[in-house]
Design a protein around this motif. Sequence first.
Motif, PDB file in Angstrom:
ATOM      1  N   TRP A  62     -41.574   8.786 -28.637  1.00 48.14           N
ATOM      2  CA  TRP A  62     -41.485   7.714 -27.643  1.00 48.14           C
ATOM      3  C   TRP A  62     -42.058   8.177 -26.297  1.00 48.14           C
ATOM      4  O   TRP A  62     -41.927   9.343 -25.917  1.00 48.14           O
ATOM      5  CB  TRP A  62     -40.026   7.306 -27.435  1.00 48.14           C
ATOM      6  CG  TRP A  62     -39.868   6.305 -26.315  1.00 48.14           C
ATOM      7  CD1 TRP A  62     -39.977   4.956 -26.409  1.00 48.14           C
ATOM      8  CD2 TRP A  62     -39.639   6.601 -24.929  1.00 48.14           C
ATOM      9  NE1 TRP A  62     -39.829   4.379 -25.162  1.00 48.14           N
ATOM     10  CE2 TRP A  62     -39.613   5.366 -24.241  1.00 48.14           C
ATOM     11  CE3 TRP A  62     -39.454   7.784 -24.205  1.00 48.14           C
ATOM     12  CZ2 TRP A  62     -39.393   5.279 -22.866  1.00 48.14           C
ATOM     13  CZ3 TRP A  62     -39.243   7.706 -22.837  1.00 48.14           C
ATOM     14  CH2 TRP A  62     -39.212   6.464 -22.176  1.00 48.14           C
ATOM     15  N   SER A  63     -42.689   7.263 -25.578  1.00 47.64           N
ATOM     16  CA  SER A  63     -43.015   7.477 -24.173  1.00 47.64           C
ATOM     17  C   SER A  63     -43.102   6.122 -23.497  1.00 47.64           C
ATOM     18  O   SER A  63     -43.230   5.089 -24.162  1.00 47.64           O
ATOM     19  CB  SER A  63     -44.330   8.250 -23.998  1.00 47.64           C
ATOM     20  OG  SER A  63     -45.450   7.382 -24.030  1.00 47.64           O
ATOM     21  N   SER A 117     -47.257  10.327 -27.632  1.00 51.64           N
ATOM     22  CA  SER A 117     -47.460  11.578 -28.361  1.00 51.64           C
ATOM     23  C   SER A 117     -46.838  12.728 -27.586  1.00 51.64           C
ATOM     24  O   SER A 117     -46.590  12.643 -26.378  1.00 51.64           O
ATOM     25  CB  SER A 117     -48.955  11.853 -28.558  1.00 51.64           C
ATOM     26  OG  SER A 117     -49.554  12.238 -27.329  1.00 51.64           O
ATOM     27  N   ALA A 118     -46.615  13.829 -28.298  1.00 54.65           N
ATOM     28  CA  ALA A 118     -46.130  15.041 -27.634  1.00 54.65           C
ATOM     29  C   ALA A 118     -47.158  15.539 -26.630  1.00 54.65           C
ATOM     30  O   ALA A 118     -46.796  16.127 -25.601  1.00 54.65           O
ATOM     31  CB  ALA A 118     -45.848  16.120 -28.680  1.00 54.65           C
ATOM     32  N   GLY A 119     -48.442  15.305 -26.914  1.00 51.24           N
ATOM     33  CA  GLY A 119     -49.474  15.712 -25.972  1.00 51.24           C
ATOM     34  C   GLY A 119     -49.316  15.053 -24.613  1.00 51.24           C
ATOM     35  O   GLY A 119     -49.551  15.691 -23.572  1.00 51.24           O
ATOM     36  N   ALA A 132     -37.775  15.558 -21.504  1.00 47.20           N
ATOM     37  CA  ALA A 132     -39.015  15.448 -22.278  1.00 47.20           C
ATOM     38  C   ALA A 132     -38.990  16.358 -23.498  1.00 47.20           C
ATOM     39  O   ALA A 132     -39.430  15.971 -24.585  1.00 47.20           O
ATOM     40  CB  ALA A 132     -40.209  15.786 -21.380  1.00 47.20           C
ATOM     41  N   GLY A 133     -38.463  17.568 -23.313  1.00 45.92           N
ATOM     42  CA  GLY A 133     -38.385  18.494 -24.437  1.00 45.92           C
ATOM     43  C   GLY A 133     -37.523  17.971 -25.564  1.00 45.92           C
ATOM     44  O   GLY A 133     -37.858  18.139 -26.748  1.00 45.92           O
ATOM     45  N   THR A 143     -36.668  16.046 -30.975  1.00 44.32           N
ATOM     46  CA  THR A 143     -36.000  15.140 -31.908  1.00 44.32           C
ATOM     47  C   THR A 143     -36.946  14.080 -32.478  1.00 44.32           C
ATOM     48  O   THR A 143     -36.521  13.252 -33.287  1.00 44.32           O
ATOM     49  CB  THR A 143     -34.822  14.432 -31.222  1.00 44.32           C
ATOM     50  OG1 THR A 143     -35.309  13.648 -30.124  1.00 44.32           O
ATOM     51  CG2 THR A 143     -33.796  15.437 -30.727  1.00 44.32           C
ATOM     52  N   ARG A 144     -38.228  14.085 -32.003  1.00 45.76           N
ATOM     53  CA  ARG A 144     -39.201  13.055 -32.390  1.00 45.76           C
ATOM     54  C   ARG A 144     -38.614  11.669 -32.121  1.00 45.76           C
ATOM     55  O   ARG A 144     -38.646  10.756 -32.959  1.00 45.76           O
ATOM     56  CB  ARG A 144     -39.614  13.178 -33.862  1.00 45.76           C
ATOM     57  CG  ARG A 144     -40.141  14.525 -34.280  1.00 45.76           C
ATOM     58  CD  ARG A 144     -41.441  14.898 -33.572  1.00 45.76           C
ATOM     59  NE  ARG A 144     -42.055  16.065 -34.181  1.00 45.76           N
ATOM     60  CZ  ARG A 144     -41.788  17.325 -33.841  1.00 45.76           C
ATOM     61  NH1 ARG A 144     -40.912  17.566 -32.867  1.00 45.76           N
ATOM     62  NH2 ARG A 144     -42.384  18.332 -34.450  1.00 45.76           N
TER      63      ARG A 144
END
Length: 258
Positions: free
Chosen positions: A110-111, A117-119, A55-56, A61-62
């Motif tokens: 990406w998720s 989002s990073a959130g 995840a990090g 790397t966005r």
Amino acid sequence: MAPLAHERYCDEIVLLTETLRSVISGADLDANVPTCPEWTLRELAVHVGGAHRWAGEIVRTRATEELPEERVPAFTPDGEDPAVLDAWLADGAARTAGALREAGPGAEVWSWYRDRSAGFWGRRMAIETVVHLADAALAAKVPYAMSPDLAADTIDEWLEIVSFAQAEGDPEAAELRGEGRSLHLHATDVPDAEWLIEFGEDGFTWRRAHGRATVALRGPLTDLMLVFNRRLAPDSDRVELLGDAELLDFWLARSSFG
């Protein structure tokens, strides 16, 4: 309820990992994990640390698409020395929290979820650690406790994920329907920590509320969270089950991850 603050999740990734490291320190790392019987305690710890690093790296790397594990630096620890595992867990949690803080909750990445989002990843990794810390504590035979707000957020997030799975056509989640049935979770130690899950013809809805239900589960908030995440049996003497126990079994059997 709204999720907790992004910074809180970043902090908890590090703090919960510190607790995980303490739990497994000196424990038999080859011991079976009762709630994840396919894993040893070592494999559980490697799963958690690998998830953090994955995840990090997505956030750092966005990434705009799913990241293969082989592209994640130090995805697994180098060898089986417990000291190496401990340092690897600490470093991975710190790096992931750092990447999340630098990105901020609104950064687009990406998720697999509707929230890209990073959130999302901050919350998901904190709660991933909440649940697997319980697994580790059970395997190491040590006490487990969770702060009320994190325990409640773990239930909220799980309901959101199961609802998403149903909307995406997951075959097990698709069965969570049936007019006129409902499930109530009622924490006995935290004010207003209640959930009402109502089944309809097209699926289920949920809200934070008190109400009569087909089946009710009452007990300390952490124990409710553990039952809901299938880490504690619903017939445990730590909780009270009222009404149609088969409906709760029906929910638990069809609300699985992945």
